[in-house]
Design a protein around this motif. Structure first.
Motif, PDB file in Angstrom:
ATOM      1  N   ASP A   1       0.806  -1.222   0.000  1.00 54.65           N
ATOM      2  CA  ASP A   1       0.000   0.000   0.000  1.00 54.65           C
ATOM      3  C   ASP A   1       0.837   1.269   0.000  1.00 54.65           C
ATOM      4  OD1 ASP A   1       0.708   0.108   2.633  1.00 54.65           O
ATOM      5  OD2 ASP A   1      -1.212  -0.583   3.387  1.00 54.65           O
ATOM      6  N   LEU A   2       0.227   2.306  -0.537  1.00 54.65           N
ATOM      7  CA  LEU A   2       0.830   3.632  -0.626  1.00 54.65           C
ATOM      8  C   LEU A   2       0.000   4.527   0.286  1.00 54.65           C
ATOM      9  CD1 LEU A   2       1.093   3.755  -4.531  1.00 54.65           C
ATOM     10  CD2 LEU A   2       2.840   2.999  -2.908  1.00 54.65           C
ATOM     11  N   THR A   3       0.589   4.932   1.399  1.00 54.32           N
ATOM     12  CA  THR A   3      -0.164   5.702   2.384  1.00 54.32           C
ATOM     13  C   THR A   3       0.384   7.120   2.459  1.00 54.32           C
ATOM     14  OG1 THR A   3      -0.420   3.670   3.644  1.00 54.32           O
ATOM     15  CG2 THR A   3      -0.959   5.705   4.774  1.00 54.32           C
ATOM     16  N   PRO A   4      -0.459   8.118   2.193  1.00 56.62           N
ATOM     17  CA  PRO A   4      -0.013   9.512   2.303  1.00 56.62           C
ATOM     18  C   PRO A   4       0.422   9.814   3.731  1.00 56.62           C
ATOM     19  CG  PRO A   4      -2.132   9.377   1.180  1.00 56.62           C
ATOM     20  CD  PRO A   4      -1.846   8.019   1.757  1.00 56.62           C
ATOM     21  N   ASN A   5       1.501  10.581   3.870  1.00 52.95           N
ATOM     22  CA  ASN A   5       2.001  10.881   5.208  1.00 52.95           C
ATOM     23  C   ASN A   5       2.159  12.387   5.411  1.00 52.95           C
ATOM     24  OD1 ASN A   5       3.001   9.593   7.670  1.00 52.95           O
ATOM     25  ND2 ASN A   5       4.936  10.626   7.152  1.00 52.95           N
TER      26      ASN A   5
ATOM     27  N   PHE B   1       5.091  10.102   1.445  1.00 47.32           N
ATOM     28  CA  PHE B   1       4.191   8.942   1.527  1.00 47.32           C
ATOM     29  C   PHE B   1       5.015   7.716   1.913  1.00 47.32           C
ATOM     30  CE2 PHE B   1       5.560   8.969  -2.903  1.00 47.32           C
ATOM     31  CZ  PHE B   1       5.829   7.633  -3.169  1.00 47.32           C
ATOM     32  N   CYS B   2       4.325   6.681   2.341  1.00 44.61           N
ATOM     33  CA  CYS B   2       5.018   5.465   2.760  1.00 44.61           C
ATOM     34  C   CYS B   2       4.525   4.287   1.934  1.00 44.61           C
ATOM     35  CB  CYS B   2       4.792   5.187   4.239  1.00 44.61           C
ATOM     36  SG  CYS B   2       5.392   6.520   5.291  1.00 44.61           S
ATOM     37  N   VAL B   3       5.444   3.415   1.616  1.00 50.58           N
ATOM     38  CA  VAL B   3       5.113   2.169   0.927  1.00 50.58           C
ATOM     39  C   VAL B   3       5.227   1.057   1.961  1.00 50.58           C
ATOM     40  CG1 VAL B   3       5.660   0.640  -1.010  1.00 50.58           C
ATOM     41  CG2 VAL B   3       6.224   3.079  -1.146  1.00 50.58           C
ATOM     42  N   SER B   4       4.164   0.286   2.136  1.00 46.70           N
ATOM     43  CA  SER B   4       4.277  -0.770   3.141  1.00 46.70           C
ATOM     44  C   SER B   4       3.967  -2.135   2.554  1.00 46.70           C
ATOM     45  CB  SER B   4       3.386  -0.470   4.344  1.00 46.70           C
ATOM     46  OG  SER B   4       2.050  -0.437   3.962  1.00 46.70           O
ATOM     47  N   ASN B   5       4.483  -3.125   3.229  1.00 47.43           N
ATOM     48  CA  ASN B   5       4.362  -4.503   2.759  1.00 47.43           C
ATOM     49  C   ASN B   5       3.247  -5.197   3.539  1.00 47.43           C
ATOM     50  OD1 ASN B   5       4.624  -7.197   2.190  1.00 47.43           O
ATOM     51  ND2 ASN B   5       6.826  -7.303   2.562  1.00 47.43           N
ATOM     52  N   GLY B   6       2.058  -5.234   2.951  1.00 49.31           N
ATOM     53  CA  GLY B   6       0.909  -5.896   3.582  1.00 49.31           C
ATOM     54  C   GLY B   6       0.578  -7.208   2.911  1.00 49.31           C
ATOM     55  N   LEU B   7       1.585  -7.800   2.265  1.00 49.05           N
ATOM     56  CA  LEU B   7       1.363  -9.116   1.661  1.00 49.05           C
ATOM     57  C   LEU B   7       1.070 -10.136   2.754  1.00 49.05           C
ATOM     58  CD1 LEU B   7       4.287  -9.070  -0.926  1.00 49.05           C
ATOM     59  CD2 LEU B   7       1.859  -9.086  -1.489  1.00 49.05           C
ATOM     60  N   TRP B   8       0.324 -11.168   2.408  1.00 42.26           N
ATOM     61  CA  TRP B   8      -0.106 -12.136   3.423  1.00 42.26           C
ATOM     62  C   TRP B   8       0.896 -13.274   3.613  1.00 42.26           C
ATOM     63  CZ3 TRP B   8      -5.881 -13.232   1.756  1.00 42.26           C
ATOM     64  CH2 TRP B   8      -6.566 -12.018   1.718  1.00 42.26           C
ATOM     65  N   ASP B   9       1.871 -13.340   2.741  1.00 41.30           N
ATOM     66  CA  ASP B   9       2.696 -14.551   2.762  1.00 41.30           C
ATOM     67  C   ASP B   9       4.069 -14.329   3.363  1.00 41.30           C
ATOM     68  OD1 ASP B   9       3.230 -12.907   0.719  1.00 41.30           O
ATOM     69  OD2 ASP B   9       3.166 -14.401  -0.861  1.00 41.30           O
TER      70      ASP B   9
ATOM     71  N   ILE C   1       8.980   7.711   1.816  1.00 40.56           N
ATOM     72  CA  ILE C   1       9.691   8.332   0.695  1.00 40.56           C
ATOM     73  C   ILE C   1       9.679   9.855   0.843  1.00 40.56           C
ATOM     74  CG2 ILE C   1       9.859   8.476  -1.823  1.00 40.56           C
ATOM     75  CD1 ILE C   1      10.032   5.577  -0.665  1.00 40.56           C
ATOM     76  N   GLY C   2      10.862  10.440   0.857  1.00 34.13           N
ATOM     77  CA  GLY C   2      10.976  11.888   0.915  1.00 34.13           C
ATOM     78  C   GLY C   2      11.193  12.474  -0.470  1.00 34.13           C
ATOM     79  N   PHE C   3      10.811  13.751  -0.608  1.00 36.44           N
ATOM     80  CA  PHE C   3      10.958  14.449  -1.888  1.00 36.44           C
ATOM     81  C   PHE C   3      11.956  15.596  -1.744  1.00 36.44           C
ATOM     82  CE2 PHE C   3       6.968  13.781  -4.660  1.00 36.44           C
ATOM     83  CZ  PHE C   3       6.761  12.502  -4.185  1.00 36.44           C
TER      84      PHE C   3
END
Lengths: 169, 177
Positions: free
Chosen positions: B46-50, B92-100, B150-152
Motif C-alpha cells: 500500500d501507498l499511504t499519504p504521510n 508517503f510510505c510504501v508498506s508490505n501488507g502481503l499475506w505470505d 519516501i521523501g521528496f
C-alpha cells in the motif's frame, strides 16, 4: 417360403453369435460394489493444492482464490485487495498434481473467465487467460496468477471462475 | 473355442467403441476467484499519504500535489517558487501488507517530465538514504509488516513562475531474493 425360413434361421444364428449367447448358457448376473471417495481438492486424483494464503480450500473442499477480507487467511493489518490500475502477480498460487493410479501423463488446460485475471506457469510474460501444460505421473506444476485493477474503482470486485480441464496428453 | 474367441473379439470391440478402457479420459472442474479492489492505502503493497501534499483521490489512487487543487490545500502556500529547494521527509510510505510473509524490493521511478525537478530519498533505501543522495530512481527493501517512507527533494533552479509540471512515479514491487 423356404428362403424366408432360411433367412430367419440365419438371422437368429447371427443374433446369437453377436449377443454371445450359446445354447449352453442362459444368463449371468452379479453385483459388484463401487466406492468412490469424494475428497477435498488437495487429496483427489488430480489435485488442486493451495500454495499461497490467497488460495484456500473452502469447507466444501473446493479451491478458492480470494484476495479480500473474506479470505479466512486474512489478518487485521494486512492488505485488503489490489488498487485501481495496479498489477499483481503471484508465482505458484496453487499446484496441479497428477495422482492418477495408472501412470498417465495429463495435459491440463485452465481458463480464467475474467480478462483481468491471467494465468502462467514458468514465465510471467506469457500470462494469458488460458494456460496449458503437461503434468507427468506423480508430479505437480505450479500455476501463477496475475491480477490487474486496470480501469476499476475502489469497492469494485473482480469475480470469476477458473475452469480446469485435464485429459491424457 | 470359436465362441470364446468371438466373445473376446466382441468384448474388445465393444470396449474400443464405448471408450471404456482402463485409461483415464477426462477431468473437469470449475473453481471461483474473487479479488477486492481497494484504495492505495489498503492494498497489499500500500501507498499511504504521510504529508498533506499527498492524498488518496476519489479514484482510490494516491496523488501528490503541491498546488491549490490539492484537497488539503489550506488557502495559503500555493506552490513552489523559482530557484528554490524544498525537502519534504516522508511524503508517503510504501508498506508490505502481503499475506505470505515475504520480503519485497520496491523500485520507484520518477517520469522523465519530472526528472529535473523532483528527486526521491528514503532512509530505508540502500543508495538514496538522505536528501543529499536523492535520485530519480530509488530502490528499497521492505520486510513483512514494515514500511519505507519516501521523501521528496524539489529543486526549481532554472524554472520560471506560472508554470506547472506534471508527471508520474512508477512503483514496482517484486520478491526480494
Amino acid at each position: 417360403m423356404m428362403g424366408r425360413l432360411f433367412g430367419l434361421v440365419l438371422l437368429v444364428t447371427a443374433l446369437m453369435l453377436a449377443m454371445k449367447i450359446g445354447a449352453d448358457f442362459a444368463s449371468y448376473e452379479a453385483e459388484r460394489s463401487v466406492h468412490i471417495a469424494v475428497v477435498a481438492d488437495d487429496q483427489e486424483l488430480i489435485d488442486l493444492d493451495p500454495q499461497q494464503p490467497y488460495a484456500y480450500l473452502g469447507n466444501d473442499g473446493k479451491l478458492y482464490i480470494d484476495i479480500s477480507e473474506n479470505n479466512p487467511n486474512y489478518d487485521e493489518g494486512l492488505g485488503k485487495g489490489i488498487s485501481p490500475d495496479s498489477v499483481y502477480a503471484f508465482n505458484c498460487m496453487f499446484n496441479v498434481s497428477n495422482h492418477l493410479w495408472n501412470g498417465t501423463t495429463i495435459e491440463v488446460r485452465i481458463t480464467s473467465s475474467h480478462s483481468l485475471v491471467k494465468l502462467y506457469t514458468d514465465n510471467l510474460d506469457s500470462a494469458d487467460n488460458t494456460v496449458t501444460f503437461q503434468v507427468p505421473p506423480e508430479s505437480s506444476v505450479c500455476v501463477g496468477m496475475e491480477f490487474s485493477g486496470q480501469g476499476l474503482e475502489p469497492d469494485e470486485v473482480i469475480n470469476g471462475t477458473l475452469t480446469i480441464h485435464a485429459e491424457p496428453s | 473355442m470359436n465362441k470364446i474367441a468371438l466373445l473376446v473379439i466382441f468384448s474388445v470391440a465393444l470396449a474400443l467403441v464405448a471408450g471404456v478402457g482402463a485409461n483415464f479420459r477426462m477431468f473437469n472442474a470449475e473453481r471461483e476467484f474473487s479479488v477486492a479492489v481497494v484504495a492505495d492505502d489498503q492494498e497489499l503493497i500500500d501507498l499511504t499519504p504521510n504529508q498533506p501534499y499527498a492524498f488518496i483521490d476519489d479514484d482510490g489512487k494516491m496523488i501528490v500535489r503541491f498546488d491549490t487543487l490539492n484537497r488539503n490545500y489550506p488557502g495559503y502556500g500555493n506552490g513552489i517558487s523559482p530557484d528554490t529547494i524544498y525537502v519534504f521527509d516522508k511524503v508517503f510510505c510504501v508498506s508490505n501488507g502481503l499475506w505470505d510473509n515475504e520480503t519485497i524490493a520496491v523500485d520507484l521511478r520518477v517520469s522523465p517530465s519530472l526528472e529535473g525537478i523532483i528527486k526521491l530519498y528514503s532512509p530505508s533505501s540502500t543508495e538514496n538514504r538522505s536528501p543529499d543522495e536523492a535520485g530519480s530512481t530509488l530502490i528499497t527493501v521492505i520486510k513483512p509488516g514494515e514500511d519505507a517512507c519516501i521523501g521528496f527533494v524539489i529543486n526549481t533552479t532554472g524554472y520560471t513562475k506560472d508554470n506547472s509540471y506534471e508527471g508520474t512515479i512508477t512503483i514496482q514491487g517484486y520478491r526480494f531474493t
